[in-house]
Write an enzyme that holds these catalytic residues in place. Structure first.
Site, mmCIF file in Angstrom:
data_model
loop_
_atom_site.group_PDB
_atom_site.id
_atom_site.type_symbol
_atom_site.label_atom_id
_atom_site.label_comp_id
_atom_site.label_asym_id
_atom_site.label_seq_id
_atom_site.Cartn_x
_atom_site.Cartn_y
_atom_site.Cartn_z
ATOM 1 N N HIS A 272 15.547 18.596 57.771
ATOM 2 C CA HIS A 272 14.445 19.439 58.249
ATOM 3 C C HIS A 272 14.012 19.047 59.662
ATOM 4 C CE1 HIS A 272 13.401 21.678 54.538
ATOM 5 N NE2 HIS A 272 14.040 20.668 53.974
ATOM 6 N N CYS B 16 19.057 23.236 55.678
ATOM 7 C CA CYS B 16 19.041 22.780 54.285
ATOM 8 C C CYS B 16 19.856 23.728 53.389
ATOM 9 C CB CYS B 16 17.598 22.616 53.800
ATOM 10 S SG CYS B 16 17.444 21.474 52.413
ATOM 11 N N GLU C 215 11.878 20.496 61.478
ATOM 12 C CA GLU C 215 10.425 20.704 61.627
ATOM 13 C C GLU C 215 9.624 19.582 60.974
ATOM 14 O OE1 GLU C 215 10.780 21.612 57.430
ATOM 15 O OE2 GLU C 215 12.110 21.887 59.157
#
Length: 431
Positions: A403, A319, A405
């Site tokens: 992202h 990011c 995760e």
């Protein structure tokens, strides 16, 4: 807004006289006069009437385009200014509330029903809430979840975060999509006029502001938690090797650290201003540049840190980290019209041809055309064609704009952590 009812008895010609007798009683008109909320309460009390059993509008969202949206408040009270963005995630509002990347922003949830699972203390993505406020259509009047510890209303009030509901989130979203992200002011203060709030929205800007410093840790620390066994969804390809990773905290989410730990990494988290020379002294196997809020061009010190580390150790940017890498490699970044915020963004992995559904949260992007020769665009956002991933094999660099995760969101991209492990492994073998 309360209204006072006045009865006026006025004799008029009966419009239905052909069906009524000449002795028909006069009509009674009922008309209303707008009063302030406090006058309304006094008026009802003087008439001996009980208060309404439902909450009335007591808050305003004033956007810089001049539109004023009446709403009902929950959480904290007061006046707050921020950039309004919309998030299309269906679940995970607690992770969104605690994502440091939302610093300086009001998050509007397009999913209309929010608060039904309450909040718990396992799903926090940071130690506090950094966003400016929460805008939703419908606030659940009850909670139903086995992990629920308290209501969303109480949770926000304790953390001094403003929220509003019973506002037309669909109409605001359409406006943001058409006009781009807008600065807005949330207020529950009746003493402030619409004009004052509008002026406040037009005098504040988020572009060029360093938001990273306010969300980063102040001193280095070791991270040891990994993903709990009942939540760990991907254990393939782990060979037990341990790699030491230095993670720059530009607003890092806890689940990035948990996923790295679950893949066998020893993690040292350092502040955003940590000198590159100190990082290189640690002789770590890899460096992670994390997610974070705001404009990458507002933090030139972070870009310089990235430049000093590139080529000396394998790096992974996520990011904000991806955007900083883009600038450090010689590229440029730009502000998007309304950004990407949600858990349903399709991304194409150009190396494999696979499509991943990803979790995203960013208002800036790397201009792929500005990147120098040798830098490879590895992922593309299929909604708008923007750059979603980079690689520079000659210097052991990889990055993603989104992202991997998730938290909240799908797990399609979790293998990116395994790719980082492989990157560090190859660098170690070739050293």
């Amino acid at each position: 807004m309360g209204s006072k009812l006045m009865e006026l008895g006025v004799t008029v010609t009966n419009p239905f006289s052909c069906f009524a007798s000449s002795k028909s009683p006069p009509f009674t008109f009922r008309c209303s006069v707008s009063l302030s909320s406090s006058d309304h309460h006094h008026h009802r009390a003087s008439l001996g009437l009980a208060e309404r059993p439902w909450k009335t509008s007591d808050a305003r969202l004033v956007l810089e385009d001049g539109s004023i949206w009446r709403a009902k408040s929950f959480g904290a009270s007061g006046t707050q200014v921020g950039e309004v963005v919309f998030n299309t995630s269906l679940t995970g509002y607690q992770e969104i509330l605690t994502d440091p990347s939302y610093a300086g922003q009001f998050v509007l949830m397009t999913n209309p029903h929010i608060g039904n699972t309450g909040v718990n203390f396992d799903d926090e993505e940071s130690m506090k809430c950094f966003l400016g406020g929460l805008v939703i259509r419908s606030l659940s009047i009850s909670t139903s979840n086995w992990r629920c510890a308290e209501t969303l209303d109480d949770y926000l009030a304790e953390r001094n975060i403003m929220g509003i509901y019973d506002v037309d989130t669909r109409a605001i979203t359409r406006r943001l999509r058409q006009d781009g992200s807008l600065i807005g002011v949330l207020s529950t203060e009746e003493s402030k006029t619409d004009e004052e709030l509008l002026e406040l929205s037009r005098s504040w800007d988020i572009v060029g502001v360093d938001l990273i410093t306010g969300v980063s840790c102040k001193t280095p620390y070791e991270w040891t938690d990994n993903t709990k066994s009942q939540w760990d969804f991907n254990t393939n390809g782990r060979d037990g090797n341990t790699f030491h990773v230095v993670a720059y905290d530009f607003g890092i989410k806890h689940n990035i650290l948990r996923r790295l730990s679950s893949y066998g990494c020893k993690i040292t988290v350092v502040p955003s201003t940590w000198p590159a020379s100190e990082t290189l002294k640690i002789k770590a196997d890899g460096v992670l540049f994390s997610n974070g809020p705001g404009d990458p061009s507002a933090v030139p010190y972070a870009v310089e840190t990235v430049k000093e580390i590139l080529g000396k150790v394998p790096v992974f940017g996520i990011c904000m980290g991806h955007q900083l890498l883009g600038q450090a490699l010689g590229g440029t970044t730009f502000k998007m019209k309304f950004g990407h915020h949600g858990g349903n963004h399709p991304v194409c992995n150009l190396r494999s041809g696979h499509v991943e559904i990803s979790a995203q949260n960013h208002n800036y992007a790397v201009d792929a055309a500005s990147l120098p020769e040798g830098v490879e665009v590895t992922h593309v956002n299929l909604n708008d064609g923007s750059c979603a991933g980079l690689a520079y094999p000659a210097q052991n660099i990889m990055s993603l704009q989104y992202h991997p995760e998730a938290s909240p969101g799908p797990h399609d991209s979790d293998n990116a952590f395994q790719e980082f492990i492989e990157l560090m492994k190859r660098a170690k073998e070739n050293a």
